[in-house]
Design a protein around this motif. Structure first.
Motif, short mmCIF file in Angstrom:
data_model
loop_
_atom_site.label_atom_id
_atom_site.label_comp_id
_atom_site.label_asym_id
_atom_site.label_seq_id
_atom_site.Cartn_x
_atom_site.Cartn_y
_atom_site.Cartn_z
N ASP A 475 0.81 -1.22 0.00
CA ASP A 475 0.00 0.00 0.00
C ASP A 475 0.84 1.27 0.00
O ASP A 475 0.50 2.25 0.67
CB ASP A 475 -0.94 0.00 1.21
CG ASP A 475 -2.30 0.60 0.88
OD1 ASP A 475 -2.52 0.98 -0.28
OD2 ASP A 475 -3.14 0.68 1.78
N THR A 476 1.93 1.28 -0.76
CA THR A 476 2.87 2.41 -0.70
C THR A 476 2.39 3.65 -1.45
O THR A 476 3.10 4.66 -1.46
CB THR A 476 4.24 1.98 -1.24
OG1 THR A 476 4.08 1.42 -2.56
CG2 THR A 476 4.88 0.94 -0.34
N ASN A 477 1.22 3.61 -2.07
CA ASN A 477 0.65 4.82 -2.66
C ASN A 477 -0.12 5.64 -1.64
O ASN A 477 -0.55 6.75 -1.94
CB ASN A 477 -0.30 4.46 -3.81
CG ASN A 477 0.45 4.17 -5.10
OD1 ASN A 477 1.51 4.73 -5.34
ND2 ASN A 477 -0.09 3.28 -5.90
N ALA A 478 -0.33 5.10 -0.44
CA ALA A 478 -1.16 5.75 0.56
C ALA A 478 -0.30 6.52 1.56
O ALA A 478 0.60 5.95 2.18
CB ALA A 478 -2.01 4.71 1.30
N VAL A 479 -0.58 7.82 1.73
CA VAL A 479 0.20 8.63 2.67
C VAL A 479 0.10 8.07 4.08
O VAL A 479 1.10 7.97 4.80
CB VAL A 479 -0.27 10.10 2.62
CG1 VAL A 479 0.31 10.89 3.80
CG2 VAL A 479 0.16 10.76 1.31
N TRP A 480 -1.12 7.70 4.52
CA TRP A 480 -1.29 7.22 5.90
C TRP A 480 -0.40 6.01 6.17
O TRP A 480 0.17 5.86 7.24
CB TRP A 480 -2.76 6.88 6.18
CG TRP A 480 -3.24 5.65 5.46
CD1 TRP A 480 -3.89 5.60 4.27
CD2 TRP A 480 -3.07 4.30 5.89
NE1 TRP A 480 -4.13 4.30 3.91
CE2 TRP A 480 -3.64 3.47 4.89
CE3 TRP A 480 -2.48 3.69 7.00
CZ2 TRP A 480 -3.65 2.08 4.98
CZ3 TRP A 480 -2.49 2.30 7.09
CH2 TRP A 480 -3.08 1.51 6.09
N PHE A 481 -0.26 5.11 5.15
CA PHE A 481 0.54 3.91 5.33
C PHE A 481 2.02 4.26 5.37
O PHE A 481 2.79 3.73 6.19
CB PHE A 481 0.26 2.92 4.21
CG PHE A 481 1.04 1.64 4.33
CD1 PHE A 481 0.73 0.71 5.31
CD2 PHE A 481 2.08 1.35 3.46
CE1 PHE A 481 1.44 -0.47 5.44
CE2 PHE A 481 2.80 0.18 3.58
CZ PHE A 481 2.48 -0.74 4.57
N ASN A 482 2.45 5.17 4.52
CA ASN A 482 3.86 5.58 4.52
C ASN A 482 4.23 6.29 5.82
O ASN A 482 5.35 6.15 6.32
CB ASN A 482 4.15 6.49 3.32
CG ASN A 482 4.13 5.72 2.01
OD1 ASN A 482 4.47 4.54 1.97
ND2 ASN A 482 3.72 6.38 0.94
N VAL A 483 3.29 7.05 6.39
CA VAL A 483 3.54 7.70 7.68
C VAL A 483 3.71 6.64 8.77
O VAL A 483 4.60 6.74 9.63
CB VAL A 483 2.40 8.67 8.02
CG1 VAL A 483 2.52 9.17 9.46
CG2 VAL A 483 2.40 9.86 7.05
N GLU A 484 2.87 5.63 8.73
CA GLU A 484 2.99 4.53 9.70
C GLU A 484 4.33 3.83 9.55
O GLU A 484 4.99 3.51 10.54
CB GLU A 484 1.84 3.54 9.47
CG GLU A 484 1.80 2.39 10.43
CD GLU A 484 0.63 1.46 10.14
OE1 GLU A 484 0.88 0.30 9.73
OE2 GLU A 484 -0.52 1.90 10.29
#
Length: 497
Positions: A475-484
């Motif tokens: 899910d590396t297109n999602a900001v929330w996931f990259n922040v996590e």
């Protein structure tokens, strides 16, 4: 003795990682840290996606999931509500909001500035370099980064947050008059495409829609062709997809149970069966799955259908996939590489269309452009070639049809595999075997810490976030996931004392 961390790339991932590092170090500095921030752009906290000034370039994720602080996904929404209230245009507390990306850039800059202020107050040494990192030398004990101006930076640990690498997919078109290798930055299109020229946009996903919005924002009158293999547009956002649904079938618990009880691997067929059962349960009716296969279908009819079901809040796919977001990487990693590849071949376009959706306001603009005869979407593209003498381009379809155009915009999205990423630093690290290609994209890394797993034992300590780990962490297109993930990476980095 102080340690040194270097963050390469100061878009959303870099800002999130830096803010998290400063938060931790301000109350637990250990023996001290020096942090280098490297950004080749002339401004930090911008990045390719958020550097746009186009009013039609909106966030594709609802504001409540866009916070840049670890464990605080709603922070951006809180910031946005305060900003709008101060401007005299308060948000509906329960309303859905997809702001312009240029407004999100202001938020990114605010988070960065607060982190820089906090670092100064805590005595953390931060040094900023507006150069491109082109190579890394060294070993496990220490590394040396060479910048584009020839200067070098000594560091203990490197965090690669290079954002969305441009793909090298149409190399034969590079340099041809009328060819745009990317829809970003948008001013390249607005300054060099005449309003009456027909335009072919390669791709039909979110990047392609950004290209359409750029043209529409600037009163483009020539015909716009969106052309891709699938000919599928993203679905249309529904109100608050992150709320209101509890999964019963597509759960990590059920996946583990299947593996344990059968003693067999979890397959792509198993994944689709669970999703199908979940979707029909959520919809409360059988679903015509053949009709849901939009590959090469009527994109205009599908768009109008999606607008209607989104307005009626009668679209189960987004609620399921959004609700499953915290389990998606774990489920992905339970698939064997062969099934991950099958996912990419069979399901990925449909998954992307339902997971990465178009805000309603832009969906209506697309429908209006189609109704006016300004925009068409077509699938089953075969190839695109530049005509001899620089007179334009010829697009060929699988059935032998051709289309002549003076302008081609490559909006096929980000690079996925390491060998198609044009970044000099990626090519350098790949040649040294300090990055190993994952079987389905990006680099091999430790999933829990985002630490790169190199092929050689003498590699520097490298970490990565975002698209560089797209095969390892889906899910590396999602900001929330990259922040996590930034929180996980920083936690591991700061433990190395």
């Amino acid at each position: 003795m102080p340690k040194t961390l270097t963050i390469i790339g100061m878009g959303a991932c870099g800002v999130a990682a830096f803010a998290e590092a400063v938060t931790r170090l301000s109350y637990d500095p250990g023996d001290g840290w020096l942090i280098h921030l490297i950004e080749r752009d002339d401004a930090l906290a911008r990045g390719l996606a958020f550097g746009t000034e186009q009013p039609g370039h909106l966030l594709n994720t609802e504001s409540r999931l866009m916070g840049l602080y670890d464990q605080e996904p709603g922070h951006f929404r809180t910031w946005l509500e305060a900003r709008r209230a101060e401007a005299g245009t308060p948000l509906d507390p329960d309303g859905v909001e997809y702001p312009q990306r240029r407004e999100y850039r202001l938020y990114m800059r605010d988070v960065l500035d607060r982190a820089l202020d906090r670092a100064r107050a805590a005595g953390i040494d931060v040094r900023i370099h507006h150069q491109e990192a082109v190579s890394i030398e060294g070993n496990h004990l220490a590394a040396r980064i060479t910048l584009s101006d020839g200067t070098t930076i000594a560091t203990d640990i490197v965090l690669l947050t290079i954002g969305t690498p441009d793909p090298d997919r149409f190399g034969t078109l590079n340099g041809a008059p009328g060819y745009f290798d990317s829809p970003y930055p948008a001013h390249q299109m607005t300054e060099h495409i005449e309003r009456d020229q027909p335009v072919v946009i390669l791709g039909s996903g979110l990047s392609a829609i950004d290209a359409v919005m750029t043209l529409l924002d600037n009163d483009h009158r020539g015909h716009i062709h969106l052309i891709s293999k699938e000919g599928m547009l993203p679905r249309v956002e529904i109100p608050a997809p992150e709320t209101g649904y509890e999964r019963r079938y597509l759960t990590l618990e059920n996946v583990h149970r299947l593996i344990r009880e059968r003693g067999a691997a979890f397959s792509i067929v198993d994944l689709f069966r669970l999703f199908r059962t979940e979707a029909e349960t959520a919809a409360g009716r059988p679903i015509d799955w053949q009709a849901e296969d939009r590959y090469g279908g009527d994109a205009e009819a599908a768009l109008l259908h999606d607008i209607a079901v989104a307005e009626a809040e009668d679209e189960p796919f987004q609620r399921i996939l959004t609700a499953a977001r915290h389990d998606s990487t774990a489920i992905w990693n339970l698939l064997r590489p062969v099934d991950q590849k099958r996912f990419g071949k069979w399901l990925a376009p449909h998954f992307a269309a339902a997971r990465f959706v178009t805000p309603m306001i832009n969906a209506r603009r697309l429908a209006d452009a189609m109704a006016r005869g300004l925009l068409t979407v077509r699938g089953q593209i075969d190839e695109t070639v530049a005509d001899e003498g620089g007179a334009g381009f010829t697009v060929t379809f699988d059935n032998g049809d051709t289309l002549e155009t003076p302008i081609v915009v490559n909006a096929t999205g980000q690079a996925t595999t390491l060998d198609e990423m044009k970044e000099p630093l990626i090519k350098d690290l790949l040649a040294k075997q300090w990055l190993q290609p994952h079987p389905v994209g990006g680099a091999i890394a430790h999933r829990a810490t985002c630490r790169i797993i190199s092929a050689t034992r003498d590699a520097p300590r490298l970490y990565a976030l975002g698209q560089l780990l797209n095969g390892e962490l889906r899910d590396t297109n999602a900001v929330w996931f990259n922040v996590e993930c930034a929180g996980r990476a920083v936690d591991d980095i700061l433990r190395q004392r």
